[in-house]
Design an enzyme around this catalytic site. Structure first.
Site, PDB file in Angstrom:
ATOM      1  N   TYR A  28     -15.306   5.558   8.073  1.00  0.00           N
ATOM      2  CA  TYR A  28     -14.228   6.082   7.224  1.00  0.00           C
ATOM      3  C   TYR A  28     -14.505   5.697   5.782  1.00  0.00           C
ATOM      4  O   TYR A  28     -14.638   4.523   5.467  1.00  0.00           O
ATOM      5  CB  TYR A  28     -12.907   5.477   7.694  1.00  0.00           C
ATOM      6  CG  TYR A  28     -11.714   5.693   6.786  1.00  0.00           C
ATOM      7  CD1 TYR A  28     -10.735   6.639   7.110  1.00  0.00           C
ATOM      8  CD2 TYR A  28     -11.529   4.952   5.626  1.00  0.00           C
ATOM      9  CE1 TYR A  28      -9.638   6.834   6.297  1.00  0.00           C
ATOM     10  CE2 TYR A  28     -10.437   5.141   4.807  1.00  0.00           C
ATOM     11  CZ  TYR A  28      -9.490   6.086   5.146  1.00  0.00           C
ATOM     12  OH  TYR A  28      -8.404   6.271   4.333  1.00  0.00           O
ATOM     13  N   HIS A  83       0.786  -1.231   0.000  1.00  0.00           N
ATOM     14  CA  HIS A  83       0.000   0.000   0.000  1.00  0.00           C
ATOM     15  C   HIS A  83       0.821   1.286   0.000  1.00  0.00           C
ATOM     16  O   HIS A  83       0.325   2.339  -0.398  1.00  0.00           O
ATOM     17  CB  HIS A  83      -0.927  -0.001   1.226  1.00  0.00           C
ATOM     18  CG  HIS A  83      -2.241   0.685   0.993  1.00  0.00           C
ATOM     19  ND1 HIS A  83      -2.366   1.826   0.236  1.00  0.00           N
ATOM     20  CD2 HIS A  83      -3.489   0.381   1.410  1.00  0.00           C
ATOM     21  CE1 HIS A  83      -3.630   2.202   0.212  1.00  0.00           C
ATOM     22  NE2 HIS A  83      -4.336   1.340   0.907  1.00  0.00           N
ATOM     23  N   THR A 128      -4.922  10.625  -0.343  1.00  0.00           N
ATOM     24  CA  THR A 128      -6.291  10.376   0.117  1.00  0.00           C
ATOM     25  C   THR A 128      -6.682  11.336   1.228  1.00  0.00           C
ATOM     26  O   THR A 128      -5.844  11.979   1.854  1.00  0.00           O
ATOM     27  CB  THR A 128      -6.446   8.940   0.650  1.00  0.00           C
ATOM     28  OG1 THR A 128      -5.570   8.757   1.768  1.00  0.00           O
ATOM     29  CG2 THR A 128      -6.127   7.924  -0.429  1.00  0.00           C
TER      30      THR A 128
END
Length: 725
Positions: free
Chosen positions: A562, A446, A575
């Site tokens: 979230y 990630h 993000t």
């Protein structure tokens, strides 16, 4: 031995009468072609660097400016306002009058050209800082937005490259402390009782009055210096400094086409997909993808790698991706992968579960790396893995969605997410996973990119695989079979007992995490975004409100939610968080559970509009969570303690949903078996019912302005729109 002889470019034998030199023409040819390809790549990169460097102008515009200034030497008007004459005067002692005039005109024209480039670039940056268009109603465009769009098109040039806009993207703004605190209090209001909320207000006010101003000054200073005040800290503290396992906790997966498999031959499918990835990489290196304000980190782990590493039944193989200065063709890759599948050799001691070191906690892996993989043959093999373009796992158990097999989607997802805990190299930018029935998938690390980046690549790869490359009638890759390629080579390991114990310990730790994953995949086929859009509402807001309704029915309480939003309208943006559990969403959910409620549709629209507005605020740099995160990091650097910045939680459900075409939505639901209050299958049922119940509000009798809506259930093959709560 044929491969060994081909690997040697020349041989020589010393004789009494001299040296007998023998050259391998094939190898010399390959060396020549490889060098030629490398120089071509450098030339293309240099050209693209120049084009991106002068964007939004072009190199040819320099010549136009020079010609204009040269022609002005023969007119009574001086557009340089005397500057050319001043330069000619300073060069009086060095050259003739004609040479001075030409050189001065060229120098002034170049300076003017550079000034105009920066003027255009900053004008474009100012234009890209306008976000009013995103807050306008769907299908409507104000006059100011029309003017803005025309100016952006005019300043953007005709053929921008992938990185042309990088220098023109605005920086992510630092929100005001007042706005962030107000947004935070608003987000927690529906989750707290009156006493808890009053306490939170006191903490927030104390933070604002005592510590916030000092922390904010440091953030503003960083925003002036760095291209993005969030991204480097986000990458470092969220992804790189964490010592917990990245498997499950951080890495994410991407599935193959659900209803279609182009070929059931494992080696052939892998050959086409790998070749398509190499094509994608080449387009990245040449900047040929259309710019979409993407983070440049997407090429960080892919540049100029000439081999990949393949894992199959506990063995690691190195496969070269080039021959004769070109990529291996799909048929050649298929041959190489089939050779690996046919290889009967056994794993070396400690090799079978070696990759479990990347699945467990980071500290044991770091220690084992220093002690056992920093020298000798182990270092050579580890370097081969870490310098590979990517990692390919040839699995030996079929996976994929099968309508006739119970929980096949669940098994497929868990295989992609964690596999056997030792058959994925979780540290690699991504692991490409190939199954014996022809299905594929990706497990992605990630830190280097978010899911939309990998998803963009995957869409390109699938389209290229299915519609461009294709397969023969027998399911093989198209093209001639080249059996003269050197065979894949086994990576060699010398793993002592101490290291094998560390591998086993990491494996058991990772296995415990994997076994705790409660996953349920659900295909919602009753309707999709086509029907939702007919209801004149956002598909994302519709689904988010369905999730809130499902959560309340499942747990009896609301929770902090979230949802990930992108901030790629800004330089190096990644993000931001959208907090979907709003006061408006809570009011709608409570009304849905109240049998006597009569204003459900109005409450729904109010909640959907609120969600859309929050999503837009997050996209345009006005979210609250990244700002709070950076304030927290600064407080740690300055050793400032703030109870307000410490409020967090870690349980509940994770839901990823993908809007596929017009009539399908897939839900990927996960939680932990160790949590007694959650159940992924139960939550899936609640989501299904919530979607249908909300859709029922839009029947013609409930909406005077709505057209008649009929649900369809036509499965589509691909799509996007991955979200998280």
């Amino acid at each position: 031995m044929a491969e060994a002889h081909q690997a040697v470019g020349f041989q020589f034998t010393v004789r009494p009468d001299g040296v007998d030199l023998k050259l391998s023409q094939e190898v010399i040819k390959n060396i020549y072609l490889s060098g030629l390809t490398a120089w071509k790549k450098r030339a293309i990169q240099f050209k693209n660097g120049v084009l991106a460097g002068v964007y939004p102008a072009s190199p040819s515009s320099w010549l136009i400016v020079v010609i204009f200034m040269m022609s002005s030497l023969y007119t009574p008007v001086d557009p340089s306002l005397g500057m050319i004459d001043a330069m000619k005067e300073s060069l009086r002692d060095y050259m003739s009058a004609q040479s001075r005039a030409v050189l001065s005109a060229i120098l002034f024209a170049t300076g003017l050209w550079l000034f105009l480039i920066y003027l255009l670039r900053y004008s474009l940056k100012a234009l890209l800082s306008y976000h009013g268009w995103i807050f306008e109603s769907h299908g409507k465009m104000s006059t100011s937005t029309k003017v803005w769009l025309s100016l952006v098109k005019m300043f953007s040039g005709r053929r921008p490259l992938l990185y042309s806009f990088q220098a023109s993207l605005p920086r992510l703004p630092v929100p005001s402390v007042d706005d962030t605190i107000q947004g935070y209090l608003e987000s927690v209001r529906p989750l707290l009782d009156k006493q808890q909320y009053n306490q939170m207000e006191i903490l927030a006010q104390d933070f604002k009055d005592s510590k916030a101003a000092r922390l904010q000054r440091f953030l503003i200073l960083k925003s002036w210096w760095a291209t993005n005040y969030v991204s480097d800290w986000w990458e470092e503290y969220i992804y790189l400094r964490g010592r917990s396992p990245i498997m499950v906790n951080s890495n994410f997966y991407i599935m193959d086409l659900l209803y279609m498999t182009p070929t059931h031959r494992q080696a052939a499918r892998a050959g086409n997909v790998v070749h398509a990835m190499l094509q994608y990489r080449r387009k990245l290196e040449r900047g040929e993808h259309a710019p979409g304000f993407r983070n440049p980190d997407i090429v960080q782990h892919l540049t100029d790698r000439k081999h990949l590493v393949v894992y199959h039944k506990g063995r690691f193989f190195q496969v070269w991706l080039y021959t004769g200065g070109r990529h291996l063709l799909p048929s050649e890759l298929e041959t190489q992968f089939q050779r690996i599948l046919n290889d009967p050799s056994e794993p070396q001691p400690g090799e079978l579960k070696l990759a479990a070191l990347t699945a467990g906690s980071r500290v044991p892996w770091a220690r084992a790396r220093i002690r056992h993989f920093s020298h000798g043959v182990n270092k050579v093999s580890l370097d081969a893995i870490e310098s590979a373009a990517f990692f390919l796992a040839l699995d030996d158990e079929p996976q994929g969605y099968d309508t006739g097999t119970f929980n096949s989607l669940d098994s497929y997802a868990k295989s992609l997410l964690h596999g056997k805990c030792y058959d994925r190299w979780f540290d690699k930018s991504f692991t490409l996973i190939s199954y014996p029935n022809g299905k594929m998938g990706i497990n992605a690390e990630h830190s280097w990119a978010d899911a939309p980046i990998v998803g963009h690549m995957w869409e390109y790869v699938l389209a290229t695989d299915c519609f461009h490359l294709g397969y023969t009638e027998e399911g093989h890759c198209k093209g001639d079979v080249n059996k003269g390629l050197p065979h894949p080579t086994r990576l060699q390991w010398q793993i002592p007992k101490e290291c094998q114990d560390a591998i086993e310990s990491s494996y058991l730790s990772a296995k415990k995490i994997a076994e705790d994953v409660d996953f349920h995949g659900r295909l919602f086929t009753e309707f999709g975004k086509g029907l939702i859009k007919k209801c004149r509402t956002s598909p994302d807001a519709f689904i988010q409100l369905a999730l809130q309704l499902a959560q309340f029915r499942d747990q009896g309480v609301f929770c902090l939610t979230y949802e990930s939003s992108m901030t790629r309208m800004f330089r190096d943006g990644r993000t931001e968080t959208v907090r979907s559990c709003t006061n408006e969403a809570v009011a709608f959910v409570r009304a849905m559970e109240d049998c006597g409620a009569t204003v459900l549709l109005a409450l729904f629209r109010r909640a959907a509009d609120k969600h859309q507005n929050m999503y837009r605020l997050a996209m345009t740099g006005s979210g609250i969570d990244r700002h709070l995160f950076c304030l927290y990091i600064v407080s740690k650097y300055l050793d400032i303690d703030s109870p307000f910045l410490k409020k967090v939680a870690d349980d509940g459900y994770g839901v990823s949903y993908i809007i596929v075409g017009e009539n399908l939505i897939t839900f990927h639901i996960s939680c932990k078996f160790s949590c007694p209050d959650t159940d992924s299958s139960r939550f899936g049922e609640n989501i299904h019912k919530a979607m249908l119940d909300i859709q029922g509000l839009f029947r013609p009798e409930n909406d005077r302005n709505g057209a008649e809506i009929q649900a369809k259930a036509v499965p589509m093959e691909n799509g996007n729109g991955k979200k998280h709560i």
